[in-house]
Design a protein around this motif. Structure first.
Motif, PDB file in Angstrom:
ATOM      1  N   VAL A 107       6.389  -4.197  -2.954  1.00 45.08           N
ATOM      2  CA  VAL A 107       6.986  -3.397  -1.883  1.00 45.08           C
ATOM      3  C   VAL A 107       6.267  -3.669  -0.568  1.00 45.08           C
ATOM      4  O   VAL A 107       5.077  -3.980  -0.538  1.00 45.08           O
ATOM      5  N   ASP A 108       7.028  -3.578   0.509  1.00 49.58           N
ATOM      6  CA  ASP A 108       6.505  -3.660   1.871  1.00 49.58           C
ATOM      7  C   ASP A 108       5.765  -4.980   2.135  1.00 49.58           C
ATOM      8  O   ASP A 108       4.658  -4.983   2.670  1.00 49.58           O
ATOM      9  N   LYS A 205      -0.861  -7.058   3.439  1.00 57.65           N
ATOM     10  CA  LYS A 205       0.244  -6.106   3.605  1.00 57.65           C
ATOM     11  C   LYS A 205       1.100  -6.146   2.350  1.00 57.65           C
ATOM     12  O   LYS A 205       1.475  -7.206   1.882  1.00 57.65           O
ATOM     13  N   GLY A 206       1.378  -4.976   1.809  1.00 57.60           N
ATOM     14  CA  GLY A 206       2.221  -4.902   0.631  1.00 57.60           C
ATOM     15  C   GLY A 206       1.457  -4.543  -0.628  1.00 57.60           C
ATOM     16  O   GLY A 206       0.226  -4.632  -0.685  1.00 57.60           O
ATOM     17  N   VAL A 207       2.208  -4.137  -1.649  1.00 57.77           N
ATOM     18  CA  VAL A 207       1.654  -3.750  -2.948  1.00 57.77           C
ATOM     19  C   VAL A 207       2.478  -4.425  -4.030  1.00 57.77           C
ATOM     20  O   VAL A 207       3.716  -4.495  -3.937  1.00 57.77           O
ATOM     21  N   ILE A 208       1.812  -4.926  -5.071  1.00 59.66           N
ATOM     22  CA  ILE A 208       2.510  -5.519  -6.204  1.00 59.66           C
ATOM     23  C   ILE A 208       2.237  -4.680  -7.446  1.00 59.66           C
ATOM     24  O   ILE A 208       1.114  -4.197  -7.654  1.00 59.66           O
ATOM     25  N   TYR A 209       3.266  -4.484  -8.257  1.00 59.09           N
ATOM     26  CA  TYR A 209       3.161  -3.630  -9.442  1.00 59.09           C
ATOM     27  C   TYR A 209       3.184  -4.497 -10.697  1.00 59.09           C
ATOM     28  O   TYR A 209       4.123  -5.273 -10.926  1.00 59.09           O
ATOM     29  N   LEU A 210       2.122  -4.353 -11.500  1.00 62.00           N
ATOM     30  CA  LEU A 210       1.954  -5.123 -12.720  1.00 62.00           C
ATOM     31  C   LEU A 210       1.665  -4.190 -13.892  1.00 62.00           C
ATOM     32  O   LEU A 210       1.084  -3.123 -13.713  1.00 62.00           O
ATOM     33  N   GLU A 211       2.063  -4.633 -15.078  1.00 57.46           N
ATOM     34  CA  GLU A 211       1.693  -3.930 -16.309  1.00 57.46           C
ATOM     35  C   GLU A 211       1.167  -4.971 -17.282  1.00 57.46           C
ATOM     36  O   GLU A 211       1.848  -5.957 -17.571  1.00 57.46           O
TER      37      GLU A 211
END
Length: 306
Positions: A107-108, A205-211
């Protein structure tokens, strides 16, 4: 196995990169565990690429959608856990464990295009294993929802996830990066990671989502700790150090001043500004060199004999 796409890039003296040509290899037609010498003509320019290809099956490396996530199947998870249980600690010592990474979304992100959008994709690196997602075009909040599986060879390795902006024939633009030590992974917990710059020193800038899920054999992992680490085949280009640059600039200044002072001294001798100094200098010059200046510049020596 399918078609392997190969791109050949060149870099000029100004460090600009340019794609020189492409070629393809049908992997399915090559025999396994055998060195294959290939001579491949480049498609978009004159020239030929000569390469040696050896196909070796690598268990554990895969890319899939969330709906076919390997560790989500209880029976498959049980089978994998059994492979790395303590009873199998002395079997296949190089097979330490398995890592599963779900790349959910980001995101972002930074807008890399003039349109205010980006064409982001993710590159995942663990040791010499490199996998990447597909590209999502014109989006600052992409959702990849892909599952990547890596074999673990060293429990002290670090998973690197880099987000790039696809830029056609040009090298992709950097959009952010995260580095996650394997030992810090908490199984099955979705986490948002703030993207950082290339040196991982400052937030980008920004965020990454991991599992992520990690299954490994602690005995094999401990033994591998005392063996040499696997050499990286892909090395980062040497970065310019501001500290070294500043040191070298200071050296050049000091050398320049030393040479300038020497020239002024010789000039004054020939112009007989000081009769005593000029007489001593020319008498001394008959027996040996008047002056020898040795300057160290970067990694070499400059000798000036007058």
């Amino acid at each position: 196995m399918g078609i392997l796409d190969i791109e050949v890039w060149g870099k000029d003296s100004k460090k600009r990169e340019e794609r020189l040509g492409t070629c393809k290899v049908d992997i399915s037609a090559l025999p396994l565990k055998q060195a294959n010498c290939l001579e491949l003509p480049l498609e978009s320019c004159p020239g030929t690429l000569l390469m040696l290809v050896t196909l070796t099956p690598c268990a554990g490396v895969s890319v899939s959608d969330l709906c076919v996530c390997p560790l989500a199947d209880p029976s498959e998870r049980k089978q994998i856990s059994q492979r790395y249980c303590l009873q199998n600690s002395l079997k296949d010592m190089k097979d330490v464990g398995i890592l599963q990474v779900k790349v959910l979304k980001a995101v972002d992100l930074v807008a890399a295009d003039f349109s205010g959008k980006s064409d982001p994709f993710c590159l995942l690196e663990l040791g010499n294993d490199r996998l990447q997602t597909h590209t999502i075009y014109k989006n600052l909040n992409p959702e990849w929802n892909k599952v990547f599986t890596f074999p673990i060879k060293d429990i002290h390795d670090v998973l690197e996830v880099t987000v790039f902006d696809e830029d056609g024939d040009k090298p992709p633009d950097f959009l952010g990066k995260v580095a996650i030590p394997l030992l810090s992974i908490r199984d099955g917990q979705p986490n948002g990671y703030v993207l950082k710059n290339k040196d991982l020193e400052q937030a980008f800038k920004g965020v990454i989502y991991l599992e992520m899920d990690l299954i490994y054999n602690p005995v094999k992992a401990s033994i591998r700790t005392f063996t040499p680490r696997e050499k990286r085949f892909v090395e980062d280009s040497r970065k310019l150090s501001k500290k070294i640059l500043s040191r070298d600039v200071d050296r050049v200044k000091r050398i320049t001043m030393a040479i300038w002072n020497t020239i002024q001294f010789l000039k004054s001798c020939f112009q007989w500004e000081s009769t005593l100094r000029s007489t001593i200098a020319f008498v001394h010059h008959k027996g040996e060199p008047l002056l020898y200046v040795k300057c160290t510049l970067f990694s070499g020596n400059i000798g000036l004999c007058l």
